[in-house]
Design an enzyme around this catalytic site. Sequence first.
Site, PDB file in Angstrom:
ATOM      1  N   TYR A   3      46.406 -41.110 -11.663  1.00 43.96           N
ATOM      2  CA  TYR A   3      47.369 -41.528 -10.650  1.00 43.96           C
ATOM      3  C   TYR A   3      46.715 -41.938  -9.326  1.00 43.96           C
ATOM      4  CZ  TYR A   3      51.469 -40.230 -13.460  1.00 43.96           C
ATOM      5  OH  TYR A   3      52.442 -40.161 -14.421  1.00 43.96           O
ATOM      6  N   GLU A 180      61.885 -30.809 -11.424  1.00 43.77           N
ATOM      7  CA  GLU A 180      63.115 -31.428 -10.914  1.00 43.77           C
ATOM      8  C   GLU A 180      64.343 -30.578 -11.272  1.00 43.77           C
ATOM      9  OE1 GLU A 180      63.967 -35.893 -10.673  1.00 43.77           O
ATOM     10  OE2 GLU A 180      64.998 -35.324 -12.522  1.00 43.77           O
TER      11      GLU A 180
HETATM   12  C1  LIG Z   1      60.995 -40.413  -8.565  1.00 49.42           C
HETATM   13  C2  LIG Z   1      61.216 -39.067  -9.120  1.00 49.42           C
HETATM   14  O1  LIG Z   1      62.159 -38.378  -8.755  1.00 49.42           O
HETATM   15  N1  LIG Z   1      60.302 -38.664 -10.039  1.00 49.42           N
HETATM   16  C3  LIG Z   1      60.438 -37.394 -10.761  1.00 49.42           C
HETATM   17  C4  LIG Z   1      60.525 -37.701 -12.264  1.00 49.42           C
HETATM   18  O2  LIG Z   1      59.484 -38.363 -12.883  1.00 49.42           O
HETATM   19  P1  LIG Z   1      58.473 -39.573 -12.870  1.00 49.42           P
HETATM   20  O3  LIG Z   1      58.602 -40.316 -14.120  1.00 49.42           O
HETATM   21  O4  LIG Z   1      58.549 -40.339 -11.622  1.00 49.42           O
HETATM   22  O5  LIG Z   1      57.096 -38.686 -12.932  1.00 49.42           O
HETATM   23  P2  LIG Z   1      55.619 -39.099 -12.554  1.00 49.42           P
HETATM   24  O6  LIG Z   1      54.915 -39.601 -13.762  1.00 49.42           O
HETATM   25  O7  LIG Z   1      55.616 -39.958 -11.346  1.00 49.42           O
HETATM   26  O8  LIG Z   1      54.996 -37.659 -12.193  1.00 49.42           O
HETATM   27  C5  LIG Z   1      55.387 -37.018 -11.006  1.00 49.42           C
HETATM   28  C6  LIG Z   1      54.229 -36.986  -9.992  1.00 49.42           C
HETATM   29  O9  LIG Z   1      53.261 -36.006 -10.376  1.00 49.42           O
HETATM   30  C7  LIG Z   1      51.971 -36.447  -9.978  1.00 49.42           C
HETATM   31  N2  LIG Z   1      51.143 -36.640 -11.177  1.00 49.42           N
HETATM   32  C8  LIG Z   1      51.697 -36.670 -12.421  1.00 49.42           C
HETATM   33  C9  LIG Z   1      50.907 -36.842 -13.546  1.00 49.42           C
HETATM   34  C10 LIG Z   1      49.511 -37.001 -13.391  1.00 49.42           C
HETATM   35  O10 LIG Z   1      48.730 -37.156 -14.351  1.00 49.42           O
HETATM   36  N3  LIG Z   1      48.982 -36.973 -12.144  1.00 49.42           N
HETATM   37  C11 LIG Z   1      49.770 -36.805 -11.030  1.00 49.42           C
HETATM   38  O11 LIG Z   1      49.263 -36.802  -9.907  1.00 49.42           O
HETATM   39  C12 LIG Z   1      52.163 -37.758  -9.204  1.00 49.42           C
HETATM   40  O12 LIG Z   1      52.363 -37.486  -7.828  1.00 49.42           O
HETATM   41  C13 LIG Z   1      53.441 -38.281  -9.826  1.00 49.42           C
HETATM   42  O13 LIG Z   1      54.069 -39.260  -9.007  1.00 49.42           O
HETATM   43  O14 LIG Z   1      60.605 -36.433 -12.962  1.00 49.42           O
HETATM   44  C14 LIG Z   1      59.439 -35.604 -12.787  1.00 49.42           C
HETATM   45  C15 LIG Z   1      59.658 -34.363 -13.621  1.00 49.42           C
HETATM   46  O15 LIG Z   1      59.948 -34.716 -14.937  1.00 49.42           O
HETATM   47  C16 LIG Z   1      59.252 -35.260 -11.328  1.00 49.42           C
HETATM   48  O16 LIG Z   1      60.297 -34.427 -10.873  1.00 49.42           O
HETATM   49  C17 LIG Z   1      59.207 -36.527 -10.507  1.00 49.42           C
HETATM   50  O17 LIG Z   1      59.139 -36.185  -9.126  1.00 49.42           O
END
Ligand SMILES: CC(=O)N[C@H]1[C@@H](OP(=O)(O)OP(=O)(O)OC[C@H]2O[C@@H](n3ccc(=O)[nH]c3=O)[C@H](O)[C@@H]2O)O[C@H](CO)[C@H](O)[C@@H]1O
Length: 229
Positions: A3, A180
């Site tokens: 990321y 979440e």
């Molecule tokens: C916009 C929004 O509300 N996004 C939520 C959603 O998923 P998202 O699909 O947006 O999740 P995501 O893949 O963005 O992961 C959440 C965050 O964790 C961090 N990360 C994750 C994986 C990794 O290998 N490295 C890393 O740094 C990074 O800041 C990322 O933005 O649901 C997730 C739980 O299921 C989280 O609650 C996210 O906050």
Amino acid sequence: MRYVVFLQRFLETAETHFMIGHRVNYYIFTDRPEAIPNITVKEGREIIPLRVRNYPRWQEISMRRMEMINHYLQQRFIHEVAFLVCVDVDMRFSDHIGVEILSELTGTIHPGFFAAGRQAFTYERRSISEAYIPPEEGDFYYAGGFFGGTVPEVYKLTKKCHEAIMVDKNKSVEAIWQEESHLNKYFVYHKPTKILSPEYLWFSERYTPHFLKKKRFIAIPKNSYAMRN
Ligand SMILES: CC(=O)N[C@H]1[C@@H](OP(=O)(O)OP(=O)(O)OC[C@H]2O[C@@H](n3ccc(=O)[nH]c3=O)[C@H](O)[C@@H]2O)O[C@H](CO)[C@H](O)[C@@H]1O
Ligand SMILES: [Mn+2]
């Protein structure tokens, strides 16, 4: 780990739109501090890498943010800032976000559920999980990717959510939407003192419903499978 590719755009657009005219510390949790791009930030703003361990599953990385935030709150945030804004990194800023978001406890309506009724909210519905919310409770479906508040309030929130995640883990349970789900549970019983509209967390470049006048913070489309595995 992967990321870090999102950081450049995140930081550059934050320098244009986020809390302009105010002091900002960007605390970046990463297992690769050396990979943080070298970006010049405006006066009174600072990029602060915070080393954390890696976890094999994206779900665990996402969930462990509650623990990471809580840990560094006690270690340093409490001495350095008044408010915390906790956000995903796979995002870009595209319009003004300023002090209007600050409050004791701030939550953001998830863009997928602003028009949905309670029965459609994807709360955790299995009573074995600490994140369980009974069918007749809950006001909004909040996004995991944008919450904040004063240092003491975010301390309480992250402590409670992390503890709940650990209780689940000991039962080999993982809430449907990871932290979440726990955040949504917390907000049922500790109501946010400010709720942000989906202007503050939108999911699409292309789709703009007529009532949405501004998109301030937009998710970057990602190939989830490649990014996460
Ligand atoms: C916009 C929004 O509300 N996004 C939520 C959603 O998923 P998202 O699909 O947006 O999740 P995501 O893949 O963005 O992961 C959440 C965050 O964790 C961090 N990360 C994750 C994986 C990794 O290998 N490295 C890393 O740094 C990074 O800041 C990322 O933005 O649901 C997730 C739980 O299921 C989280 O609650 C996210 O906050
Ligand atoms: Mn995300």
